[in-house]
Motif scaffolding. Structure first.
Motif, PDB file in Angstrom:
ATOM      1  N   ARG A  20       0.887  -1.301   0.085  1.00 29.51           N
ATOM      2  CA  ARG A  20       0.160   0.082   0.060  1.00 29.51           C
ATOM      3  C   ARG A  20       0.913   1.392  -0.108  1.00 29.51           C
ATOM      4  N   ASP A  21       2.095   1.176   0.605  1.00 28.91           N
ATOM      5  CA  ASP A  21       2.918   2.403   0.975  1.00 28.91           C
ATOM      6  C   ASP A  21       4.180   2.139   0.909  1.00 28.91           C
ATOM      7  N   GLU A  22       4.874   2.621  -0.029  1.00 30.76           N
ATOM      8  CA  GLU A  22       6.419   2.467  -0.597  1.00 30.76           C
ATOM      9  C   GLU A  22       7.364   3.045   0.632  1.00 30.76           C
ATOM     10  N   SER A  23       6.793   3.780   1.478  1.00 33.26           N
ATOM     11  CA  SER A  23       7.725   4.247   2.584  1.00 33.26           C
ATOM     12  C   SER A  23       7.904   3.090   3.653  1.00 33.26           C
ATOM     13  N   VAL A  24       7.199   2.023   3.777  1.00 41.19           N
ATOM     14  CA  VAL A  24       7.221   1.310   4.568  1.00 41.19           C
ATOM     15  C   VAL A  24       8.421   0.263   4.369  1.00 41.19           C
ATOM     16  N   MET A  25       9.258   0.061   5.409  1.00 38.93           N
ATOM     17  CA  MET A  25      10.256  -0.847   5.351  1.00 38.93           C
ATOM     18  C   MET A  25      10.375  -1.705   6.650  1.00 38.93           C
ATOM     19  N   VAL A  26      11.061  -2.867   6.362  1.00 37.86           N
ATOM     20  CA  VAL A  26      11.241  -3.868   7.460  1.00 37.86           C
ATOM     21  C   VAL A  26      12.522  -3.888   7.673  1.00 37.86           C
ATOM     22  N   ILE A  27      13.368  -3.839   8.998  1.00 37.75           N
ATOM     23  CA  ILE A  27      14.675  -3.845   9.334  1.00 37.75           C
ATOM     24  C   ILE A  27      14.868  -4.836  10.584  1.00 37.75           C
ATOM     25  N   GLY A  28      15.961  -5.437  10.463  1.00 41.26           N
ATOM     26  CA  GLY A  28      16.185  -6.045  11.860  1.00 41.26           C
ATOM     27  C   GLY A  28      17.166  -7.434  11.415  1.00 41.26           C
ATOM     28  N   GLU A  29      17.380  -8.401  12.567  1.00 40.12           N
ATOM     29  CA  GLU A  29      18.197  -9.272  12.540  1.00 40.12           C
ATOM     30  C   GLU A  29      17.570 -10.674  11.816  1.00 40.12           C
ATOM     31  N   ASP A  30      17.950 -11.090  10.701  1.00 38.77           N
ATOM     32  CA  ASP A  30      17.407 -12.261  10.007  1.00 38.77           C
ATOM     33  C   ASP A  30      16.197 -12.028   9.432  1.00 38.77           C
ATOM     34  N   VAL A  31      15.531 -10.802   9.169  1.00 38.76           N
ATOM     35  CA  VAL A  31      14.313 -10.660   8.635  1.00 38.76           C
ATOM     36  C   VAL A  31      14.423 -10.788   7.187  1.00 38.76           C
ATOM     37  N   GLY A  32      15.383 -10.765   6.313  1.00 35.05           N
ATOM     38  CA  GLY A  32      15.223 -10.680   5.039  1.00 35.05           C
ATOM     39  C   GLY A  32      15.382 -12.219   4.435  1.00 35.05           C
ATOM     40  N   ILE A  58      24.106  -8.172  14.431  1.00 33.66           N
ATOM     41  CA  ILE A  58      23.410  -8.167  15.751  1.00 33.66           C
ATOM     42  C   ILE A  58      23.768  -6.854  16.596  1.00 33.66           C
ATOM     43  N   SER A  59      22.810  -5.979  16.379  1.00 29.91           N
ATOM     44  CA  SER A  59      23.268  -4.506  16.903  1.00 29.91           C
ATOM     45  C   SER A  59      21.890  -4.019  17.071  1.00 29.91           C
ATOM     46  N   GLU A  60      21.379  -4.144  18.116  1.00 28.88           N
ATOM     47  CA  GLU A  60      19.786  -3.652  18.451  1.00 28.88           C
ATOM     48  C   GLU A  60      19.641  -2.261  18.530  1.00 28.88           C
ATOM     49  N   SER A  61      20.801  -1.605  19.073  1.00 25.39           N
ATOM     50  CA  SER A  61      20.814  -0.400  19.238  1.00 25.39           C
ATOM     51  C   SER A  61      20.892   0.397  17.800  1.00 25.39           C
ATOM     52  N   ALA A  62      21.732  -0.013  16.892  1.00 23.37           N
ATOM     53  CA  ALA A  62      21.778   0.509  15.434  1.00 23.37           C
ATOM     54  C   ALA A  62      20.346   0.152  14.797  1.00 23.37           C
ATOM     55  N   ILE A  63      19.971  -0.935  14.889  1.00 26.45           N
ATOM     56  CA  ILE A  63      18.235  -1.245  14.449  1.00 26.45           C
ATOM     57  C   ILE A  63      17.388  -0.152  14.548  1.00 26.45           C
ATOM     58  N   VAL A  64      17.369   0.252  15.920  1.00 25.39           N
ATOM     59  CA  VAL A  64      16.439   1.177  16.395  1.00 25.39           C
ATOM     60  C   VAL A  64      17.134   2.570  15.918  1.00 25.39           C
TER      61      VAL A  64
END
Lengths: 326, 325
Positions: A20-32, A58-64
């Motif tokens: 629906r919306d091109e601006s939606v992205m997914v980011i995280g560990e092993d999500v791809g 594995i960088s939770e601080s960088a993920i956020v």
């Protein structure tokens, strides 16, 4: 309407929002490529590519932090923290950077982003795959906190979270990932954030809960069926903001309250609701408010320990009896 | 030394002088009790924000820290609004919500700093990643001190930036002290720039008190970032002449060390060059100083005359739902 599991509903919500919306992205560990530790993002990388489904170290601080940078630039990132227990590694980025951005820029900048995290116990995950950290974030001004209890709710609430202009932390009770199944509409629907769901109306007791405890409350109600009791079951859906209107309307009617939550008892969501009720509805209360919650210990691993630790249906039945017999 | 036109050279000099004179005013206001929070001055470090920001466009985004006054000004926050911010006034960018240089602007491309040092590095990496995903040639620039480079956010942010080769320039202001802690007790290596290599991109160490060295290094890094070459870390060696904050007398900084660095003052060095090369005459300099002084007079007046925000405004801007009506 096909019957699907909660984890499938979550995947569907992200897929539909990304379409629906091109601006939606997914980011995280092993999500791809891998599709997520719980398969919540399965197929998204293949459909949307590496620019919109981003594997991270594995960088939770960088993920956020990276998600926040993307959000500032107009994207709507959905960041996955692989287990809610790891969210503490990104705590500063959430509470000091993300949650405060709108406030400290007087509304000039804001963070339309979602942080998803599988939470809670019941799957023998041990100390670091079982925590329910929603209380930390409900206490943090500037973030919304959601804990869904069904596949249907998970889809509608996650879509609402993705479309929200403020940061939303979306805790997914992993115990329910494949246990909670619903007929989930294939079309677009959104469940508003901040509205509780009255699952069963009743006049004698308000049983207020959320997340996986909704299911334990339901089985407790089945046990109580033989007794001639009329219990109102409320699923909060949103921890922050709390739907005070629905809670107060129920308590004014029933005058008795049981609060059931899987988090530690001390300073959990139930503690806040109990305080609100004693402040606002003291004259409506016929009995003390009773909390059913986990003890103030880490979440243990071994089955008998975890079984003992977790609040369960018999605790809820006991609590209901306590307020009825008071 | 680059062959820069006179106009450009005088612009750099102006910006350095503006930074120093602005801070001198702040120091005065602090002594008058008009600045209630901390005051973190960049005296002796002015060449770094000035020489780096000189290469930026409007669409580039910076994440400065608390000792980067010059960066805010060059990126476009008007002195009077910044002054109002520092005095906690309604007219400052944060409308009195946050202190000192914790000011940002979506329009001007400034990520507001917080007191958690290096925390903005992953955020700047996210901004740079956004440019990359969109195929734009804008860049992000993240400032931090050698002190902040010891935090996890530095390492997580650089690692992410290196993996994705995002258009990010990392500007380290190595001023030798993290509050009272000397650099020898902060890290076992001589140079923060060494750390860049571990994340797969180039790190350089330069004389941060030499405006030309800063200008040159930034020019290369910006060109590389704009053309898909990924991040660069520029470590600018400098020295914190004042204490950590105005309340800090910094007796832990040896007098002879301080004296030695005062001799390397970036403004005095640049002025010497400009004078000797005939770019800056006495009247020209006076003109620059007079213009800055009158702009600062106006800024202080504006800030002092601006109202404080009404107390109940503390409840606004937590969520979109309690923005201004």
């Amino acid at each position: 309407m096909p019957e699907i599991t909660m984890v499938e509903a979550i995947r569907l919500a992200m897929k539909e929002e990304m379409e629906r919306d091109e601006s939606v992205m997914v980011i995280g560990e092993d999500v791809g490529m891998y599709g997520g530790a719980f398969r919540a993002t399965e197929g998204l990388y293949q459909q949307f590519g590496p620019n919109r489904v981003v594997d991270t170290p594995i960088s939770e601080s960088a993920i956020v932090g990276v998600a926040l940078g993307l959000a500032i630039m107009g994207f709507r990132p959905v960041a996955e923290i692989q287990f809610a227990d790891f969210i503490s590694c990104g705590f500063d980025q959430i509470v000091n950077q993300t949650a405060t951005l709108r406030y400290r820029t007087a509304g000039d900048m804001f963070a339309p982003m979602v942080i998803r995290a599988p939470s809670a116990a019941g799957v023998h995950g041990g100390l670091y795959h079982s925590q329910s950290p929603e209380g930390w974030f409900a206490h943090t001004p500037g973030v919304k906190v959601i804990v869904p209890s069904s596949a249907y709710d998970a889809k509608g609430l996650l879509k609402a979270a993705i479309r929200d202009d403020d940061p939303v932390i979306f805790f997914e009770p992993k115990y329910l990932y494949r246990r909670a199944k619903d007929d989930v509409p294939e079309d677009d629907y959104v469940i508003p954030i901040g509205k509780a769901n009255v699952l069963q109306e009743g006049d004698d007791v308000s049983l207020i809960t959320y997340g996986s405890m909704v299911h334990h409350c339901r089985s407790a109600l089945e046990k109580l069926e033989a007794e001639d009791l009329s219990i109102e079951l409320i699923d909060l859906r949103s921890i922050m903001p709390l739907d005070k209107e629905t809670i107060y309307a129920s308590v004014k009617k029933t005058n008795r309250v049981v609060l059931a939550y899987e988090d530690h008892k001390t300073l959990g969501i139930g503690a806040e609701i109990a305080a609100l009720l004693s402040e606002e509805l003291f004259e409506y209360l016929d009995t003390p408010i009773v909390r059913v919650a986990a003890p103030d210990t880490p979440v243990p691993y071994s089955p008998p320990l975890e079984e003992f630790y977790l609040p369960k249906e018999e605790d809820i039945v006991k609590a209901v009896h306590k307020v009825i017999e008071y | 030394m680059p062959a820069l036109p006179k106009k450009k050279l005088l612009r750099l000099y102006h910006d350095m002088m503006l930074t120093r004179m602005f801070e001198d005013r702040l120091s005065k206001l602090y002594r008058q009790g008009k600045i209630l929070g901390g005051l973190y001055l960049s005296t002796g470090q002015e060449a770094i924000p000035v020489g780096t920001c000189a290469h930026l466009r409007e669409d580039d985004v910076i994440s400065p820290v608390h000792r980067d006054l010059g960066a805010f000004l060059i990126k476009g926050i008007e002195p009077r609004f910044l002054m109002a911010q520092i005095l906690g006034k309604e007219t400052g960018p944060s409308k009195g919500r946050d202190s000192f240089l914790h000011a940002g602007s979506k329009r001007l491309g400034i990520i507001p700093p917080t007191s958690i040092l290096a925390s903005t590095i992953p955020i700047a990496a996210g901004v740079a990643f956004a440019f990359k995903v969109r195929g734009e040639d804008s860049i992000a620039v993240s400032y931090f001190g050698e002190g902040g480079s010891n935090r996890g956010d530095f390492h997580e942010g650089l690692n992410f930036a290196g993996i994705h080769k995002v258009p990010l320039v990392l500007v380290c202001e190595n001023n030798k002290y993290a509050y009272s802690t000397p650099v020898e007790k902060e890290m076992a290596i001589c140079c923060v720039s060494y750390r860049a290599e571990s994340y797969g991109f180039e790190g350089v160490t330069i004389d941060g008190n030499d405006i030309f060295a800063v200008y040159d290094a930034m020019e290369k890094a910006v060109e590389k970032a704009r053309n898909g070459g990924g991040p660069t870390l520029i470590e600018c060696m400098t020295y914190r002449i004042k204490g950590h904050s105005e309340h800090d007398e910094a007796k832990y900084q040896p007098a002879e060390e301080k004296e030695e660095w005062k001799q390397k003052d970036p403004i005095a060095r640049f002025k010497k060059f400009l004078t000797e090369s005939g770019h800056l005459g006495e009247s020209e300099e006076q003109d620059i100083i007079d213009k800055i002084a009158s702009a600062l007079d106006e800024a202080v007046k504006f800030a002092e005359e601006s109202p404080f925000p009404p107390g109940e405004d503390a409840l606004k801007h937590v969520f979109a739902t309690n923005e201004e009506p």
